[in-house]
Design an enzyme around this catalytic site. Structure first.
Site, short mmCIF file in Angstrom:
data_model
loop_
_atom_site.label_atom_id
_atom_site.label_comp_id
_atom_site.label_asym_id
_atom_site.label_seq_id
_atom_site.Cartn_x
_atom_site.Cartn_y
_atom_site.Cartn_z
N ARG A 136 20.24 -8.88 40.55
CA ARG A 136 21.22 -7.90 40.66
C ARG A 136 21.36 -7.20 41.98
NH1 ARG A 136 25.88 -6.00 38.15
NH2 ARG A 136 25.89 -3.76 38.38
N TRP B 154 8.47 0.50 1.75
CA TRP B 154 8.76 -0.35 2.93
C TRP B 154 7.69 -1.76 2.86
CZ3 TRP B 154 11.52 2.83 5.54
CH2 TRP B 154 11.53 4.15 5.60
N ILE B 155 7.78 -2.39 1.86
CA ILE B 155 7.31 -3.41 1.73
C ILE B 155 7.80 -4.72 2.72
CG2 ILE B 155 5.86 -5.19 0.12
CD1 ILE B 155 5.03 -2.18 0.43
N LEU C 168 0.83 -1.20 -0.10
CA LEU C 168 -0.09 -0.02 -0.07
C LEU C 168 0.89 1.27 0.06
CD1 LEU C 168 -2.93 1.29 0.27
CD2 LEU C 168 -2.76 1.12 2.85
N GLU D 144 3.75 4.10 -0.12
CA GLU D 144 4.70 4.61 -1.35
C GLU D 144 5.77 5.49 -0.97
OE1 GLU D 144 2.16 6.03 -4.53
OE2 GLU D 144 1.47 3.83 -5.05
N GLY E 202 23.51 0.10 32.71
CA GLY E 202 24.40 -0.18 31.64
C GLY E 202 24.20 -1.41 30.90
N GLY F 291 2.74 7.48 3.11
CA GLY F 291 2.06 6.14 4.07
C GLY F 291 0.78 6.39 4.50
N SER F 292 0.98 7.53 5.34
CA SER F 292 -0.39 7.86 6.04
C SER F 292 -1.54 8.48 5.20
CB SER F 292 0.11 9.13 7.12
OG SER F 292 1.02 8.70 7.88
N GLU G 165 1.14 -0.07 9.87
CA GLU G 165 -0.05 -0.35 9.85
C GLU G 165 -0.91 0.96 10.33
OE1 GLU G 165 -1.57 -4.23 10.04
OE2 GLU G 165 0.35 -4.88 9.40
C1 LIG Z 1 9.51 -1.89 9.07
C2 LIG Z 1 8.22 -1.39 8.44
C3 LIG Z 1 7.50 -2.39 7.59
C4 LIG Z 1 6.45 -1.77 6.93
N1 LIG Z 1 5.71 -2.57 6.33
C5 LIG Z 1 4.71 -2.18 5.32
C6 LIG Z 1 4.03 -3.03 4.61
O1 LIG Z 1 4.23 -4.42 4.27
N2 LIG Z 1 3.28 -2.58 3.47
C7 LIG Z 1 3.13 -1.30 3.56
O2 LIG Z 1 2.26 -0.96 2.52
N3 LIG Z 1 3.59 -0.39 4.11
C8 LIG Z 1 4.64 -0.77 5.12
N4 LIG Z 1 5.20 0.09 5.99
C9 LIG Z 1 5.01 1.64 5.88
C10 LIG Z 1 4.48 2.33 7.09
O3 LIG Z 1 2.74 1.68 6.98
C11 LIG Z 1 4.36 3.88 7.04
O4 LIG Z 1 5.88 3.98 7.19
C12 LIG Z 1 3.45 4.38 7.70
O5 LIG Z 1 2.09 4.30 7.46
C13 LIG Z 1 3.86 5.94 7.71
O6 LIG Z 1 4.04 6.54 6.61
P1 LIG Z 1 5.24 7.25 6.42
O7 LIG Z 1 6.53 6.73 6.66
O8 LIG Z 1 5.09 7.67 4.81
O9 LIG Z 1 5.06 8.40 7.14
P2 LIG Z 1 4.36 9.97 6.86
O10 LIG Z 1 3.10 9.50 6.34
O11 LIG Z 1 5.14 10.97 6.22
O12 LIG Z 1 4.42 10.34 8.32
C14 LIG Z 1 5.37 11.37 8.87
C15 LIG Z 1 4.71 11.74 10.52
O13 LIG Z 1 3.58 12.52 10.05
C16 LIG Z 1 2.63 12.12 10.83
N5 LIG Z 1 1.33 12.26 10.34
C17 LIG Z 1 1.06 12.09 8.99
N6 LIG Z 1 -0.26 12.41 8.77
C18 LIG Z 1 -0.85 12.74 10.07
C19 LIG Z 1 -2.12 13.49 10.29
N7 LIG Z 1 -3.14 13.31 9.38
N8 LIG Z 1 -2.17 13.84 11.75
C20 LIG Z 1 -1.06 13.90 12.65
N9 LIG Z 1 0.20 13.25 12.21
C21 LIG Z 1 0.22 12.85 10.78
C22 LIG Z 1 2.77 10.64 10.93
O14 LIG Z 1 2.01 10.05 12.00
C23 LIG Z 1 4.41 10.77 11.11
O15 LIG Z 1 4.51 10.81 12.62
C24 LIG Z 1 6.19 -0.29 6.74
C25 LIG Z 1 7.13 0.56 7.26
C26 LIG Z 1 8.06 0.11 8.35
C27 LIG Z 1 8.98 1.02 8.83
#
Ligand SMILES: Cc1cc2nc3c(=O)[nH]c(=O)nc-3n(C[C@H](O)[C@H](O)[C@H](O)COP(=O)(O)OP(=O)(O)OC[C@H]3O[C@@H](n4cnc5c(N)ncnc54)[C@H](O)[C@@H]3O)c2cc1C
Length: 379
Positions: free
Chosen positions: A268, A157-158, A126, A128, A340, A132-133, A363
């Site tokens: 400890r 991030w898949i 999902l 890109e 430590g 992600g959000s 997620e």
């Molecule tokens: C180890 C790992 C495994 C993953 N596996 C998958 C996977 O299998 N499939 C998949 O599709 N994705 C996967 N992801 C992606 C993950 O779901 C996204 O990283 C996540 O949804 C956040 O998106 P972003 O990293 O683009 O951050 P952004 O969306 O850019 O967010 C950056 C910050 O802004 C905040 N923010 C954004 N919008 C709002 C709002 N409306 N209100 C308040 N705060 C906000 C966020 O909470 C965050 O703190 C994975 C990520 C990681 C790190």
């Protein structure tokens, strides 16, 4: 510490015993080495699959194990206490089976025994690079050609990229926004589907996510899962259940941290006494343990709503939010209890602290969970 659980059936008690045994035999002693090498535990997941753990909450008629969600989550919790990456892999695979299970055509559903049978592993694509959000803004595009779809874009991030046997790809097939997204099913190895190098992550190094580049990926028409432009709803439904899986991972990780910290505090000594005898430390352990119990209770109450066929998505968001924030606090405090020794990799609390962080992000970040919960209160 053994958690005192009330499970719905005798079979569920046996399943939890089997899981504890598998976790002790196959996971606990191996996690550190695999994490250090950044090696994906593909064979170990096959072993879990052959034991029936990769299709637990799906009906037996479809090749699953027909377990209630509340039982499946406690299995995940047990795995997470030994090796988070493996528990997360089971959770992501379960998520990846959802679109075909709930929305697949009759022909697609014939694949279910294979998807749930334990040999195959799924991925859910999902997110890109640019977001992600705001998943509804995704830009990967699927356009029609004579025989099906041609997909171009980059997924980020898949989890399981490069290891998965099948990929659920959410792509734009219509107008901007949530109503222009479809779900497509792709087998690994289809020309045009290119998993990239794993990311260099803070934790979960044995299952680091990677980008998947989609370059003129051709999929026959029957690879569309659900309705055209109906994919966003499928993605969100899958995540509702998936978030409970992440909550279970958090509870298992946090429970392991409490157990390790308490055992250490009894051994400890400082100032001639076990450090557990200092009230300042004992209270810290009490708070840690209370947070884990509260997180588990919230997770199970959401799971029981789901099992009863009642709406559960807001309760799932609360469980994910609370359990993963609790896991971050509890693992941080576990490091503190060890002083430590908590800061070096001789003890697993250092790894658990790094791993807990990701659970607040995946997620749906915990800010997004708060958005979901607050909307339900105010709209
Ligand atoms: C180890 C790992 C495994 C993953 N596996 C998958 C996977 O299998 N499939 C998949 O599709 N994705 C996967 N992801 C992606 C993950 O779901 C996204 O990283 C996540 O949804 C956040 O998106 P972003 O990293 O683009 O951050 P952004 O969306 O850019 O967010 C950056 C910050 O802004 C905040 N923010 C954004 N919008 C709002 C709002 N409306 N209100 C308040 N705060 C906000 C966020 O909470 C965050 O703190 C994975 C990520 C990681 C790190």
């Amino acid at each position: 510490m053994t958690v005192d659980r009330i499970l719905p059936t005798e079979e569920a008690y046996e399943l939890l015993d089997l899981t504890r045994d598998l976790a002790a035999r196959e996971l606990a002693g191996r996690a550190d080495a695999f994490e250090a090498r950044g090696e994906f535990p593909r064979e170990i997941l096959r072993t879990l699959g052959r034991s029936g753990l990769l299709g637990l909450p799906y009906p037996e008629a479809d090749g699953g194990a027909g377990q209630p969600y509340e039982v499946y989550l406690q299995v995940l919790e047990t795995l997470a206490g030994s090796w988070l990456a493996v528990a997360e892999a089971v959770s992501v695979h379960t998520l990846a089976c959802y679109p075909v299970f709930a929305h697949g055509t009759e022909r697609q559903r014939k694949m279910l025994p294979d998807l749930l049978g334990g040999e195959l592993l799924g991925a859910y694509c999902l997110s890109e690079p640019q977001g992600g959000s705001d998943a509804a803004a995704l830009t990967t595009r699927a356009t029609r050609d004579a025989t099906g779809w041609v997909v171009n874009g980059v997924k980020a991030w898949i989890t399981h990229a490069g290891h998965a046997d099948f990929y659920n790809i959410f792509a734009r097939t219509g107008p901007d926004g949530a109503r222009g997204i479809s779900c497509l099913f792709a087998e690994a190895g289809t020309p045009g589907l290119h998993p990239q190098k794993p990311e260099r992550t803070m934790g979960l190094r044995s299952s680091a996510p990677a980008q998947v580049v989609l370059e003129d990926l051709h999929l026959d028409a029957d690879h569309l899962v659900g309705d055209e432009n109906g994919g966003f709803r499928i993605a969100m439904e899958a995540l509702d259940a998936g978030r409970l899986g992440i909550a279970a991972c958090a509870v298992g990780l946090a429970q392991a941290a409490v157990d390790h910290a308490a055992a250490y505090a009894k051994e400890r000594t400082q100032f001639g006494r076990p450090i557990a005898a200092f009230q300042g430390l004992g209270f810290m352990l009490a708070d840690m343990s209370t947070q884990v119990s509260a997180a588990r209770a919230l997770m199970l109450s959401a799971a029981r709503l789901k099992d009863a066929g009642r709406p559960y998505s807001i309760e799932a968001a609360k469980a994910k939010l609370f359990a993963t924030d609790a896991a971050m606090r509890v693992t941080t405090d576990a490091v503190q209890v060890l002083g430590g020794y908590g800061y070096v990799s001789d003890h697993p609390v250092e790894r658990w602290f790094r791993e807990a962080k990701v659970l607040q992000i995946v997620e749906g970040t915990n800010q997004i969970q708060r958005v979901v919960i607050s909307r339900s209160l105010t709209s």
